[in-house]
Enzyme design. Structure first.
Site, PDB file in Angstrom:
ATOM      1  N   HIS A  26      29.600  37.238  39.707  1.00 18.52           N
ATOM      2  CA  HIS A  26      30.157  38.596  39.700  1.00 18.52           C
ATOM      3  C   HIS A  26      29.617  39.394  38.506  1.00 18.52           C
ATOM      4  O   HIS A  26      29.124  40.516  38.667  1.00 18.52           O
ATOM      5  CB  HIS A  26      31.688  38.504  39.626  1.00 18.52           C
ATOM      6  CG  HIS A  26      32.377  39.820  39.531  1.00 18.52           C
ATOM      7  ND1 HIS A  26      32.920  40.456  40.626  1.00 18.52           N
ATOM      8  CD2 HIS A  26      32.623  40.635  38.461  1.00 18.52           C
ATOM      9  CE1 HIS A  26      33.461  41.602  40.245  1.00 18.52           C
ATOM     10  NE2 HIS A  26      33.302  41.733  38.936  1.00 18.52           N
ATOM     11  N   GLU A  27      29.700  38.792  37.321  1.00 20.87           N
ATOM     12  CA  GLU A  27      29.230  39.483  36.120  1.00 20.87           C
ATOM     13  C   GLU A  27      27.704  39.641  36.118  1.00 20.87           C
ATOM     14  O   GLU A  27      27.170  40.618  35.586  1.00 20.87           O
ATOM     15  CB  GLU A  27      29.670  38.720  34.871  1.00 20.87           C
ATOM     16  CG  GLU A  27      31.180  38.649  34.682  1.00 20.87           C
ATOM     17  CD  GLU A  27      31.810  40.024  34.550  1.00 20.87           C
ATOM     18  OE1 GLU A  27      31.166  40.923  33.980  1.00 20.87           O
ATOM     19  OE2 GLU A  27      32.957  40.204  35.025  1.00 20.87           O
ATOM     20  N   HIS A  30      26.839  42.878  37.823  1.00 20.16           N
ATOM     21  CA  HIS A  30      26.925  44.018  36.896  1.00 20.16           C
ATOM     22  C   HIS A  30      25.696  44.058  35.981  1.00 20.16           C
ATOM     23  O   HIS A  30      25.092  45.109  35.771  1.00 20.16           O
ATOM     24  CB  HIS A  30      28.178  43.887  36.019  1.00 20.16           C
ATOM     25  CG  HIS A  30      29.470  44.055  36.741  1.00 20.16           C
ATOM     26  ND1 HIS A  30      29.723  45.085  37.612  1.00 20.16           N
ATOM     27  CD2 HIS A  30      30.620  43.317  36.701  1.00 20.16           C
ATOM     28  CE1 HIS A  30      30.952  44.992  38.076  1.00 20.16           C
ATOM     29  NE2 HIS A  30      31.516  43.917  37.540  1.00 20.16           N
TER      30      HIS A  30
END
Length: 405
Positions: A26-27, A30
């Site tokens: 998920h990170e 980003h």
């Protein structure tokens, strides 16, 4: 002591590894989109707390491994507050500081001064990475395992159940529910699970005849090694193949596996939103929502089920890996959905603020952000408390403490 270590290996370790892996992806979403837009990043951390390992690369990014394996995070340069959406006064203060320290040219490297559409894409990249991960894992599973379709044939009808009252008989083949065709047993089960107290009209083939039967699913308490104690909607049908034509199997090429993986992911997403919608209108109790304890128990249950068969170690390991890939895909989809909820502390809340900024041509005022942030924290805390309450109920803790469940 040995028993505790064994329980930790079965429940805690798989949960922590799963959570850290999915949050890291998920990170990473980003991070990669931010770097593609030239955003300056201070740190990318796997895990929280004090660094066990740390290295700073040529671009000044610190790559860190924290000692608390509960996920991870990416820190953009100039983050001012927890919501990462400063108001105009905050932007002016940050710009003055950046210009004073690094010169006017450095401003364009900071996340908060990127065009709103770029910031929105960077924020959306996290949940989208979770969906992408799920698609990759499901595609891999379908490529390795293939597709097995089992027809919705009735093998047995529970006595005194809604299905028995409706007139179901063994060997009935369900072909449609409420006029919608069904070809797999899993479709029937899913529809029943999401239809508690709602009458369902089943179209059934019985011999050479077509029969219409109406049954209303009712919630009943069940004990499951993966889900724990839950109340789920049932009609009392036990589905299973009773003749060779009831099931089929085929290998899938990579393109077919991608399509099947996408179908499975869409099915999970639509089922989740349908269930959440039924909670808001009062048709579901939310008993199936899981918090950290429930996910940890499910991870342990998955581990136990995967290694429960008598087989050579290589087969058990392969089965465990494939089972965990499927479990990770489902959890990753759940994380993507939760992060897109329009709650200010989540990615969906940031996107909501950016939507306002795109229309109003200015950031959301600080006072509004502060109120939104507090409300968002309260909503998120409430959701987590509710899910944790469900987890404790499923783990029979309250029953153990005094029969409250």
């Amino acid at each position: 002591m040995t028993g505790f270590i064994g329980q930790a290996l079965i429940y805690i370790v798989p949960f922590l590894l799963l959570l850290t892996f999915i949050v890291t992806i998920h990170e990473l979403g980003h991070f990669l989109v931010a770097r593609a837009f030239g955003v300056k990043v201070d740190r990318f951390s796997i895990g929280f707390g004090r660094a066990l390992l740390s290295r700073t690369d040529r671009k000044g990014i610190e790559w860190r491994l924290g000692w608390i394996p509960l996920g991870g995070y990416v820190k953009f340069s100039g983050d001012l507050d927890a919501s990462s959406v400063p108001d105009q006064a905050g932007l002016d203060e940050l710009k003055s500081r950046v210009v004073a320290e690094h010169g006017p040219a450095a401003v364009k490297e900071y996340f908060h001064f990127k065009p709103v559409w770029q910031r929105a894409l960077i924020v959306a990249a996290g949940p989208l990475s979770n969906f992408a991960l799920a698609l990759v894992l499901l595609t891999l599973l379908f490529s390795v395992i293939g597709e097995r379709i089992e027809a919705p044939r009735v093998a047995r009808v529970a006595e005194g159940s809604p299905a028995a009252a409706a007139g179901f008989q063994p060997r009935d083949l369900i072909t449609a529910i409420n006029g919608r065709p069904v070809t797999e047993g899993v479709e029937v089960t899913r529809t029943i699970l999401l239809s508690a107290n709602d009458p369902l009209t089943f179209t059934v083939q019985r011999g050479g005849q077509v029969v219409s039967l109406v049954a209303t699913p009712v919630r009943q308490l069940e004990e499951d090694e993966v889900a724990g104690r839950t109340k789920v909607a049932r009609v009392g049908l036990y589905l299973g193949a009773m003749q060779q034509s009831d099931f089929s199997y085929r290998r899938l090429n990579p393109f077919e596996a991608v399509g099947k993986g996408a179908d499975a992911m869409v099915s999970v997403v639509t089922t989740t939103f349908t269930y959440l919608g039924r909670i808001f209108v009062g048709k579901e109790s939310g008993d199936l929502l899981n918090g950290p304890l429930g996910i940890a128990k499910a991870a342990g249950g998955v581990t136990k089920q995967a290694v429960a068969y008598e087989a050579p170690p290589s087969v058990l390991i392969l089965n465990l890996v494939l089972t965990y890939l499927q479990f990770a895909a489902i959890v990753s989809i759940g994380m993507g959905i939760v992060n897109l909820l329009p709650i200010p502390v989540l990615d969906g809340g940031h996107l909501m603020f950016y939507g306002y900024e795109a229309v109003a041509r200015r950031p959301v005022p600080a006072r509004v952000q502060e109120v939104g942030y507090r409300v968002g924290l309260a909503l998120l805390a409430g959701l987590m408390l509710f899910a944790t309450w469900n987890d404790l109920q499923k783990l029979s803790l309250f029953k153990f403490l005094g029969g409250l469940a």
